[in-house]
Design a protein around this motif. Structure first.
Motif, PDB file in Angstrom:
ATOM      1  N   ILE A 192       2.929  18.231 -13.916  1.00  0.00           N
ATOM      2  CA  ILE A 192       4.103  19.211 -14.366  1.00  0.00           C
ATOM      3  C   ILE A 192       4.116  18.881 -15.792  1.00  0.00           C
ATOM      4  O   ILE A 192       4.402  20.021 -16.576  1.00  0.00           O
ATOM      5  N   GLN A 193       4.008  17.998 -16.526  1.00  0.00           N
ATOM      6  CA  GLN A 193       4.105  17.754 -17.818  1.00  0.00           C
ATOM      7  C   GLN A 193       3.038  18.489 -18.598  1.00  0.00           C
ATOM      8  O   GLN A 193       3.321  18.964 -19.602  1.00  0.00           O
ATOM      9  N   ILE A 194       1.765  18.342 -17.962  1.00  0.00           N
ATOM     10  CA  ILE A 194       0.689  19.188 -18.794  1.00  0.00           C
ATOM     11  C   ILE A 194       1.049  20.629 -18.570  1.00  0.00           C
ATOM     12  O   ILE A 194       0.651  21.444 -19.449  1.00  0.00           O
ATOM     13  N   SER A 195       1.491  20.962 -17.612  1.00  0.00           N
ATOM     14  CA  SER A 195       1.677  22.375 -17.369  1.00  0.00           C
ATOM     15  C   SER A 195       2.661  23.092 -18.403  1.00  0.00           C
ATOM     16  O   SER A 195       2.775  24.048 -18.924  1.00  0.00           O
ATOM     17  N   ILE A 196       3.885  22.277 -18.719  1.00  0.00           N
ATOM     18  CA  ILE A 196       4.915  22.706 -19.576  1.00  0.00           C
ATOM     19  C   ILE A 196       4.221  22.701 -20.912  1.00  0.00           C
ATOM     20  O   ILE A 196       4.491  23.600 -21.747  1.00  0.00           O
ATOM     21  N   PHE A 197       3.496  21.688 -21.309  1.00  0.00           N
ATOM     22  CA  PHE A 197       2.774  21.580 -22.616  1.00  0.00           C
ATOM     23  C   PHE A 197       2.113  22.757 -22.833  1.00  0.00           C
ATOM     24  O   PHE A 197       1.824  23.500 -23.711  1.00  0.00           O
ATOM     25  N   ALA A 198       1.299  23.249 -21.790  1.00  0.00           N
ATOM     26  CA  ALA A 198       0.389  24.252 -21.812  1.00  0.00           C
ATOM     27  C   ALA A 198       1.071  25.407 -22.114  1.00  0.00           C
ATOM     28  O   ALA A 198       0.719  26.540 -22.723  1.00  0.00           O
ATOM     29  N   LEU A 199       2.219  25.620 -21.445  1.00  0.00           N
ATOM     30  CA  LEU A 199       3.030  26.883 -21.665  1.00  0.00           C
ATOM     31  C   LEU A 199       3.652  26.964 -23.045  1.00  0.00           C
ATOM     32  O   LEU A 199       3.392  28.040 -23.680  1.00  0.00           O
ATOM     33  N   ILE A 200       3.928  25.824 -23.514  1.00  0.00           N
ATOM     34  CA  ILE A 200       4.457  25.844 -25.126  1.00  0.00           C
ATOM     35  C   ILE A 200       3.282  26.048 -25.929  1.00  0.00           C
ATOM     36  O   ILE A 200       3.457  26.834 -26.761  1.00  0.00           O
ATOM     37  N   GLY A 201       2.073  25.657 -25.534  1.00  0.00           N
ATOM     38  CA  GLY A 201       0.650  25.894 -26.385  1.00  0.00           C
ATOM     39  C   GLY A 201       0.190  27.399 -26.138  1.00  0.00           C
ATOM     40  O   GLY A 201      -0.177  27.717 -27.530  1.00  0.00           O
ATOM     41  N   VAL A 202       0.583  27.841 -25.113  1.00  0.00           N
ATOM     42  CA  VAL A 202       0.424  29.507 -25.279  1.00  0.00           C
ATOM     43  C   VAL A 202       1.459  30.080 -26.135  1.00  0.00           C
ATOM     44  O   VAL A 202       1.003  31.125 -27.019  1.00  0.00           O
ATOM     45  N   PRO A 236       0.790  -1.088   0.002  1.00  0.00           N
ATOM     46  CA  PRO A 236       0.002  -0.106   0.010  1.00  0.00           C
ATOM     47  C   PRO A 236       0.824   1.335  -0.048  1.00  0.00           C
ATOM     48  O   PRO A 236       0.562   2.198  -0.767  1.00  0.00           O
ATOM     49  N   PHE A 237       1.983   1.302   0.710  1.00  0.00           N
ATOM     50  CA  PHE A 237       2.609   2.609   0.841  1.00  0.00           C
ATOM     51  C   PHE A 237       3.395   2.595  -0.550  1.00  0.00           C
ATOM     52  O   PHE A 237       3.513   3.806  -0.930  1.00  0.00           O
ATOM     53  N   ALA A 238       3.895   1.673  -1.045  1.00  0.00           N
ATOM     54  CA  ALA A 238       4.387   1.747  -2.643  1.00  0.00           C
ATOM     55  C   ALA A 238       3.463   2.283  -3.609  1.00  0.00           C
ATOM     56  O   ALA A 238       3.974   3.286  -4.297  1.00  0.00           O
ATOM     57  N   PHE A 239       2.198   1.809  -3.316  1.00  0.00           N
ATOM     58  CA  PHE A 239       1.057   2.362  -4.290  1.00  0.00           C
ATOM     59  C   PHE A 239       0.886   3.526  -4.050  1.00  0.00           C
ATOM     60  O   PHE A 239       0.750   4.567  -5.214  1.00  0.00           O
ATOM     61  N   VAL A 240       0.791   4.150  -2.900  1.00  0.00           N
ATOM     62  CA  VAL A 240       0.452   5.692  -2.644  1.00  0.00           C
ATOM     63  C   VAL A 240       1.564   6.455  -3.278  1.00  0.00           C
ATOM     64  O   VAL A 240       1.454   7.333  -3.732  1.00  0.00           O
ATOM     65  N   VAL A 241       2.784   6.133  -2.890  1.00  0.00           N
ATOM     66  CA  VAL A 241       3.887   6.681  -3.379  1.00  0.00           C
ATOM     67  C   VAL A 241       4.087   6.905  -4.676  1.00  0.00           C
ATOM     68  O   VAL A 241       4.545   8.061  -5.478  1.00  0.00           O
ATOM     69  N   GLN A 242       3.852   5.740  -5.452  1.00  0.00           N
ATOM     70  CA  GLN A 242       3.881   5.669  -6.899  1.00  0.00           C
ATOM     71  C   GLN A 242       2.614   6.810  -7.580  1.00  0.00           C
ATOM     72  O   GLN A 242       2.854   7.554  -8.601  1.00  0.00           O
ATOM     73  N   PHE A 243       1.522   6.509  -6.850  1.00  0.00           N
ATOM     74  CA  PHE A 243       0.547   7.570  -7.485  1.00  0.00           C
ATOM     75  C   PHE A 243       0.732   9.091  -7.421  1.00  0.00           C
ATOM     76  O   PHE A 243       0.615   9.865  -8.078  1.00  0.00           O
ATOM     77  N   LEU A 244       1.441   9.319  -6.096  1.00  0.00           N
ATOM     78  CA  LEU A 244       1.697  10.783  -5.691  1.00  0.00           C
ATOM     79  C   LEU A 244       2.676  11.172  -6.915  1.00  0.00           C
ATOM     80  O   LEU A 244       2.767  12.404  -7.338  1.00  0.00           O
ATOM     81  N   ILE A 245       3.824  10.381  -6.945  1.00  0.00           N
ATOM     82  CA  ILE A 245       4.871  10.636  -8.082  1.00  0.00           C
ATOM     83  C   ILE A 245       4.328  10.658  -9.337  1.00  0.00           C
ATOM     84  O   ILE A 245       4.627  11.760 -10.274  1.00  0.00           O
ATOM     85  N   SER A 246       3.474   9.676  -9.890  1.00  0.00           N
ATOM     86  CA  SER A 246       2.915   9.899 -10.995  1.00  0.00           C
ATOM     87  C   SER A 246       2.048  11.151 -11.274  1.00  0.00           C
ATOM     88  O   SER A 246       2.038  11.691 -12.348  1.00  0.00           O
ATOM     89  N   THR A 247       1.309  11.366 -10.242  1.00  0.00           N
ATOM     90  CA  THR A 247       0.520  12.719 -10.305  1.00  0.00           C
ATOM     91  C   THR A 247       1.243  14.096 -10.457  1.00  0.00           C
ATOM     92  O   THR A 247       1.086  14.943 -11.311  1.00  0.00           O
ATOM     93  N   THR A 248       2.392  14.130  -9.828  1.00  0.00           N
ATOM     94  CA  THR A 248       3.088  15.235  -9.747  1.00  0.00           C
ATOM     95  C   THR A 248       3.591  15.336 -11.007  1.00  0.00           C
ATOM     96  O   THR A 248       3.671  16.487 -11.668  1.00  0.00           O
ATOM     97  N   LEU A 249       4.438  14.201 -11.639  1.00  0.00           N
ATOM     98  CA  LEU A 249       4.931  14.182 -12.933  1.00  0.00           C
ATOM     99  C   LEU A 249       4.001  14.579 -14.316  1.00  0.00           C
ATOM    100  O   LEU A 249       4.199  15.162 -15.064  1.00  0.00           O
ATOM    101  N   ILE A 250       2.815  14.030 -13.890  1.00  0.00           N
ATOM    102  CA  ILE A 250       1.916  14.390 -14.921  1.00  0.00           C
ATOM    103  C   ILE A 250       1.412  15.668 -15.042  1.00  0.00           C
ATOM    104  O   ILE A 250       1.216  16.244 -16.318  1.00  0.00           O
TER     105      ILE A 250
END
Length: 170
Positions: free
Chosen positions: A92-102, A76-90
């Motif tokens: 950030i990725q969306i925000s960078i692409f949005a900036l490029i899109g602007v 459960p700890f590994a799942f939660v940590v992976q979810f938090l890391i994946s969420t953060t990275l995704i």
């Protein structure tokens, strides 16, 4: 009301509709991003469990027993940590692409704001997300997968940007 399945299908097949979805509520878009994040996390967690169970066989007997004793806590700890890391990275990725899109909006003289491009970018990363899951099962170098994902997302954003309204003439 647009369903998540319709967003998923349109983001895969109809990149021109990404511009139309810029007016969706941010809550619906964030729900969609969390669904994608959950997909990535589940596949990542399955890979983690598979690797961990395969490596336990080759370790020292005492360590094997210790890991089996704390499995109820480790997974459960590994799942939660992976979810938090994946969420953060995704996000950030969306925000960078949005900036490029602007930047694309300005270059193409189209009307739109960062929040609109963020929504379009959230849907444009669907292919990248699915490819990242697929590349875990196919031996592709990480750099090649990352570059391919960036190119696909930028192409989808470029197609979506062409459907944004033009800037009014001064």
């Amino acid at each position: 009301m647009v369903k998540h399945t319709q967003l998923f299908i349109d983001s895969l097949i109809h990149p021109k509709k990404l511009a139309g979805y810029r007016m969706l509520s941010i809550g619906k878009v964030i729900q969609y991003v969390f669904i994608l994040t959950t997909l990535v996390t589940i596949f990542s967690f399955m890979q983690f469990v598979t690797v961990l169970s395969n490596e336990i066989v080759f370790e020292i007997e005492g360590l094997t027993q210790y890991i089996q004793d704390i499995q109820w806590l480790l997974y459960p700890f590994a799942f939660v940590v992976q979810f938090l890391i994946s969420t953060t990275l995704i996000f950030i990725q969306i925000s960078i692409f949005a900036l490029i899109g602007v930047g694309l909006l300005k270059v193409m003289n189209k009307r739109g704001e960062y929040r609109h491009m963020w929504r379009s970018s959230s849907l444009a990363i669907t292919w990248t997300t699915l490819l990242s899951i697929l590349f875990r099962f196919i031996p592709v170098h990480n750099l090649i997968g990352t570059i391919l994902g960036i190119i696909i997302t930028l192409i989808l954003l470029l197609i979506a940007t062409t459907k944004y309204p033009k800037m009014p003439k001064k």
